[in-house]
Write an enzyme that holds these catalytic residues in place. Structure first.
Site, PDB file in Angstrom:
ATOM      1  N   PHE A 150      26.757 -21.903   0.672  1.00 50.75           N
ATOM      2  CA  PHE A 150      27.010 -21.001  -0.745  1.00 50.75           C
ATOM      3  C   PHE A 150      28.235 -20.309  -0.429  1.00 50.75           C
ATOM      4  O   PHE A 150      28.797 -19.508   0.292  1.00 50.75           O
ATOM      5  CB  PHE A 150      25.631 -20.076  -0.589  1.00 50.75           C
ATOM      6  CG  PHE A 150      25.767 -19.049  -1.765  1.00 50.75           C
ATOM      7  CD1 PHE A 150      25.197 -19.692  -2.993  1.00 50.75           C
ATOM      8  CD2 PHE A 150      26.156 -17.813  -1.786  1.00 50.75           C
ATOM      9  CE1 PHE A 150      25.430 -18.728  -4.189  1.00 50.75           C
ATOM     10  CE2 PHE A 150      25.952 -16.936  -3.096  1.00 50.75           C
ATOM     11  CZ  PHE A 150      25.442 -17.300  -4.058  1.00 50.75           C
ATOM     12  N   SER A 171      24.295 -22.910   6.914  1.00 48.82           N
ATOM     13  CA  SER A 171      23.827 -21.725   5.838  1.00 48.82           C
ATOM     14  C   SER A 171      23.077 -22.200   4.911  1.00 48.82           C
ATOM     15  O   SER A 171      21.767 -22.624   5.299  1.00 48.82           O
ATOM     16  CB  SER A 171      25.008 -20.950   5.515  1.00 48.82           C
ATOM     17  OG  SER A 171      24.922 -19.816   4.871  1.00 48.82           O
ATOM     18  N   ASP A 206      25.875 -13.277  14.136  1.00 44.82           N
ATOM     19  CA  ASP A 206      26.147 -13.555  12.841  1.00 44.82           C
ATOM     20  C   ASP A 206      26.126 -12.498  11.819  1.00 44.82           C
ATOM     21  O   ASP A 206      25.151 -11.892  11.701  1.00 44.82           O
ATOM     22  CB  ASP A 206      24.988 -14.726  12.393  1.00 44.82           C
ATOM     23  CG  ASP A 206      25.256 -15.567  11.053  1.00 44.82           C
ATOM     24  OD1 ASP A 206      25.716 -14.899  10.132  1.00 44.82           O
ATOM     25  OD2 ASP A 206      24.686 -16.627  11.021  1.00 44.82           O
ATOM     26  N   HIS A 238      29.384 -16.836  11.944  1.00 41.64           N
ATOM     27  CA  HIS A 238      28.320 -17.656  10.920  1.00 41.64           C
ATOM     28  C   HIS A 238      28.906 -19.037  10.595  1.00 41.64           C
ATOM     29  O   HIS A 238      28.021 -19.817  10.739  1.00 41.64           O
ATOM     30  CB  HIS A 238      28.287 -16.822   9.465  1.00 41.64           C
ATOM     31  CG  HIS A 238      27.506 -17.721   8.668  1.00 41.64           C
ATOM     32  ND1 HIS A 238      26.114 -17.696   8.728  1.00 41.64           N
ATOM     33  CD2 HIS A 238      27.693 -18.152   7.448  1.00 41.64           C
ATOM     34  CE1 HIS A 238      25.639 -18.283   7.861  1.00 41.64           C
ATOM     35  NE2 HIS A 238      26.479 -18.600   6.908  1.00 41.64           N
TER      36      HIS A 238
END
Length: 254
Positions: free
Chosen positions: A25, A93, A194, A224
């Protein structure tokens, strides 16, 4: 709309095994490009599309929703399945969530799933207000660039479009509600450090994927965006070994 240099999609025509890679995203294909090239060099046919609204401006992304992103991946998957004997899906993710959703929908049409720090739950309480906030503010600070490795950078937006983010809870809820449909092997790479996705998502996957088809590997030296971080080589090699283990046809060159 011009695409940011480096954010272009990537495609490679290889052997009979296909791999669809899904970026995250507000990110872009750049965050998965080294992974895609690694698998291409190993003989795979690889597709790394640019999701609608990504890799251009956050204002353009504001006009898109999760259904648009999923539709682009579904189209790419259909193309791969038409050219390959079997297909694996992989993602980072939110791209990991979309990869899991593809596995739920397509069942045996996908051989296996590899996800890196997948997001399947709302880790940002403010998002609960997004359906209202989208009428008040257009963007909030971005989440891209959570990388431990010095000198590494993710090509993503510095702002997060609220309208696009407001569509995420529906995707998360839908994906969580049908996780039991996933019978394919699933490999999860998880960074304990993360700063974007909390451990809740991995906990949910452990609770829902109880067929013995889930393997979680911890990445102790990455944040992350682990595909660009210190543990990237572990992800690349691990995903290739995963393909070798579960593919029913030999890799090109093996």
């Amino acid at each position: 709309m011009p695409v940011m240099p480096g954010a272009e999609p990537y495609h490679h025509e290889g052997g009979r095994i296909g791999v669809l890679l899904c970026h995250g995203f507000t990110g872009s294909p750049q965050s998965l490009r080294p992974w895609a090239e690694y698998l291409a060099e190993a003989g795979m046919t690889v597709a790394l599309p640019r999701l609608p609204g990504h890799g251009t401006t956050w204002q353009e992304m504001s006009r898109t929703r999760w259904e648009d992103w999923y539709a682009e991946l579904d189209r790419s998957l259909g193309d791969l399945r038409g050219r390959c004997d079997e297909v694996f899906v992989m993602g980072l993710s939110l791209g990991g969530c979309l990869a899991l959703r593809l596995a739920e929908v397509h069942g045996a049409g996908i051989t296996g799933v590899v996800v890196v720090n997948p997001s399947v739950a709302n880790d940002v309480p403010l998002l609960k207000l997004a359906p209202v906030l989208k009428f008040v503010i257009s963007s909030v600070p971005g989440v891209a660039g959570d990388i431990k490795k010095e000198g590494a950078a993710e090509l993503g937006y510095t702002r997060t479009p609220v309208r696009a983010a407001a569509s995420l809870p529906r995707l998360w809820a839908l994906t969580r509600s049908e996780l039991e449909k996933i019978t394919q092997p699933v490999l999860v790479f998880h960074s304990p450090q993360d700063h974007v996705v909390k451990p809740t998502s991995v906990r949910i996957l452990r609770e829902k994927l109880t067929r013995g088809n889930l393997n979680v590997v911890e990445l102790a030296d990455s944040y992350h965006v682990a595909t660009l971080d210190n543990d990237a080589d572990r992800i690349f090699a691990g995903s290739l070994e995963f393909i070798r283990t579960y593919a029913s046809v030999p890799l090109q060159g093996d």
